[in-house]
Write an enzyme that holds these catalytic residues in place. Structure first.
Site, PDB file in Angstrom:
ATOM      1  N   ASN A 258      13.608 -42.048   0.086  1.00 23.07           N
ATOM      2  CA  ASN A 258      12.588 -43.105   0.177  1.00 23.07           C
ATOM      3  C   ASN A 258      11.234 -42.480  -0.145  1.00 23.07           C
ATOM      4  OD1 ASN A 258      10.849 -45.137   0.868  1.00 23.07           O
ATOM      5  ND2 ASN A 258      11.274 -45.061   3.075  1.00 23.07           N
TER       6      ASN A 258
ATOM      7  N   LYS B  25       8.421 -43.899  -0.551  1.00 20.68           N
ATOM      8  CA  LYS B  25       7.298 -44.628   0.068  1.00 20.68           C
ATOM      9  C   LYS B  25       6.158 -44.798  -0.960  1.00 20.68           C
ATOM     10  CE  LYS B  25       8.752 -42.701   4.437  1.00 20.68           C
ATOM     11  NZ  LYS B  25       8.435 -42.385   5.805  1.00 20.68           N
TER      12      LYS B  25
ATOM     13  N   HIS C 138      12.742 -51.199   7.145  1.00 22.35           N
ATOM     14  CA  HIS C 138      12.203 -49.873   7.470  1.00 22.35           C
ATOM     15  C   HIS C 138      11.184 -50.005   8.600  1.00 22.35           C
ATOM     16  CE1 HIS C 138      10.117 -46.056   7.147  1.00 22.35           C
ATOM     17  NE2 HIS C 138      11.200 -45.611   6.533  1.00 22.35           N
TER      18      HIS C 138
ATOM     19  N   GLU D 291       8.397 -48.697   9.078  1.00 19.19           N
ATOM     20  CA  GLU D 291       7.003 -48.872   8.653  1.00 19.19           C
ATOM     21  C   GLU D 291       6.741 -50.326   8.285  1.00 19.19           C
ATOM     22  OE1 GLU D 291       7.058 -45.728   5.769  1.00 19.19           O
ATOM     23  OE2 GLU D 291       7.190 -44.282   7.416  1.00 19.19           O
TER      24      GLU D 291
ATOM     25  N   GLU E  47      17.230 -44.731  12.069  1.00 20.28           N
ATOM     26  CA  GLU E  47      16.008 -43.943  11.949  1.00 20.28           C
ATOM     27  C   GLU E  47      15.193 -44.072  13.228  1.00 20.28           C
ATOM     28  OE1 GLU E  47      15.077 -43.245   7.538  1.00 20.28           O
ATOM     29  OE2 GLU E  47      14.057 -45.078   8.122  1.00 20.28           O
TER      30      GLU E  47
ATOM     31  N   GLY F 193       8.675 -38.908   9.804  1.00 21.18           N
ATOM     32  CA  GLY F 193       7.431 -38.305   9.317  1.00 21.18           C
ATOM     33  C   GLY F 193       6.711 -37.483  10.374  1.00 21.18           C
TER      34      GLY F 193
ATOM     35  N   SER G 216      12.783 -36.997   9.557  1.00 16.41           N
ATOM     36  CA  SER G 216      12.491 -35.564   9.383  1.00 16.41           C
ATOM     37  C   SER G 216      13.729 -34.740   9.058  1.00 16.41           C
ATOM     38  CB  SER G 216      11.776 -35.009  10.618  1.00 16.41           C
ATOM     39  OG  SER G 216      10.548 -35.686  10.807  1.00 16.41           O
TER      40      SER G 216
HETATM   41  C1  PEP Z   1      11.931 -42.497   6.295  1.00 17.52           C
HETATM   42  O1  PEP Z   1      10.804 -42.951   6.313  1.00 17.52           O
HETATM   43  O2  PEP Z   1      12.886 -43.216   5.963  1.00 17.52           O
HETATM   44  C2  PEP Z   1      12.113 -41.113   6.686  1.00 17.52           C
HETATM   45  C3  PEP Z   1      13.290 -40.730   7.100  1.00 17.52           C
HETATM   46  O3  PEP Z   1      11.008 -40.302   6.595  1.00 17.52           O
HETATM   47  P1  PEP Z   1      10.929 -38.733   6.904  1.00 17.52           P
HETATM   48  O4  PEP Z   1      12.157 -38.086   6.325  1.00 17.52           O
HETATM   49  O5  PEP Z   1       9.675 -38.271   6.243  1.00 17.52           O
HETATM   50  O6  PEP Z   1      10.898 -38.580   8.393  1.00 17.52           O
END
Ligand code: PEP
Length: 255
Positions: free
Chosen positions: A9, A11, A98, A100, A170, A176, A216
């Site tokens: 992703n 973003k 997601h 976000e 997630e 993040g 992460s």
């Molecule tokens: C995400 O936003 O789907 C995600 C997993 O981000 P990150 O790997 O940066 O934590």
């Protein structure tokens, strides 16, 4: 056999030149040895989707997803993108729900349920994200929260439709932040998600759905996370922006 998937992703990152460099690097670096049976999906920013789809036209080992879609068919929704538009440029999948989008744009599971329906109307694979906040985990409500999200967003689907959905667990506190769920935390939630699928659908559906971990995930922890029996791959944010890191995560799923 459920699918093994690593999805990136991107973003709101990468301009045109940067995105083309990244996609060309990925196409060059990924090979049968690294891929095994893993499906790789990338989700670039919407404005770049046509270019990326075109660039990957002859590359059958990378699929392309959108990061979002609107839940209505068409109409006066300035700035939005429909599933019909995505399908018309040969996008394969859409990330829906997601955290976000839930947090910054107020998306609810009721809206996400409609987006998933729109995906099915246009033959797009929905990658459905769910996960609890830190407060919810601290309160011991994480299992309940994820089960509720799933029931509201997915509960209306037919068995056949549900088997097409990819779930990404997630935990919001891991996205993040550099803080990753431990392999044990990921496994217990993935097992819970599978168990809840067998409650809302049945055991066959539960067994068939791919459940990805996101939060992460990076080359240094991917192997341990992917070794868990109910973790079928990853949804990768930050580490998907660097070709070497993303490829190393794909390699971790095979080994
Ligand atoms: C995400 O936003 O789907 C995600 C997993 O981000 P990150 O790997 O940066 O934590």
């Amino acid at each position: 056999m459920r699918r093994k998937i690593v999805a990136g992703n991107w973003k709101m990152n990468k301009n045109y030149d940067e995105a083309m460099d990244l996609v060309r690097d990925l196409a060059e670096m990924l090979n049968d040895d690294i891929l095994g049976k893993t499906d790789v999906i990338i989700a670039p920013p919407a404005v770049l989707l046509p270019n990326i789809v075109e660039e990957l036209w002859d590359v059958d080992y990378i699929s392309v997803a959108a990061q979002n879609c609107h839940h209505e068919i068409a109409g006066a929704y300035t700035g939005e993108i429909s599933t019909d538009m995505l399908a018309s440029i040969e996008v394969d999948a859409v990330i829906v729900g997601h955290s976000e989008r839930r947090h910054y744009f107020g998306e609810t599971d009721a809206i996400i349920a409609k987006k998933i329906d729109r995906c099915f109307e246009d033959d797009l694979v929905p990658i459905y994200c769910c996960g609890e906040t830190l407060e919810e985990r601290k309160a011991g409500a994480h299992f309940e929260v994820v089960a509720r999200q799933m029931t509201e967003a997915l509960g209306h689907l037919s068995d056949e439709e549900m088997m097409e959905v990819v779930i990404a667990y997630e935990p919001v506190w891991a996205i993040g932040t550099g803080e990753t769920a431990t392999p044990e935390q990921a496994q217990e939630m993935h097992a819970h998600i599978r168990e809840h699928l067998s409650v809302i659908f049945n055991a066959d559906v539960a067994d068939e759905v791919s459940i990805l971990y996101g939060g992460s995930c990076k080359p240094s922890n991917a192997k341990e996370l992917f070794a868990q029996p109910d973790v079928d791959g990853g949804l990768i944010g930050g580490a998907s922006l660097v070709a070497e890191d993303f490829v190393a995560i794909v390699a971790a799923l095979k080994s």
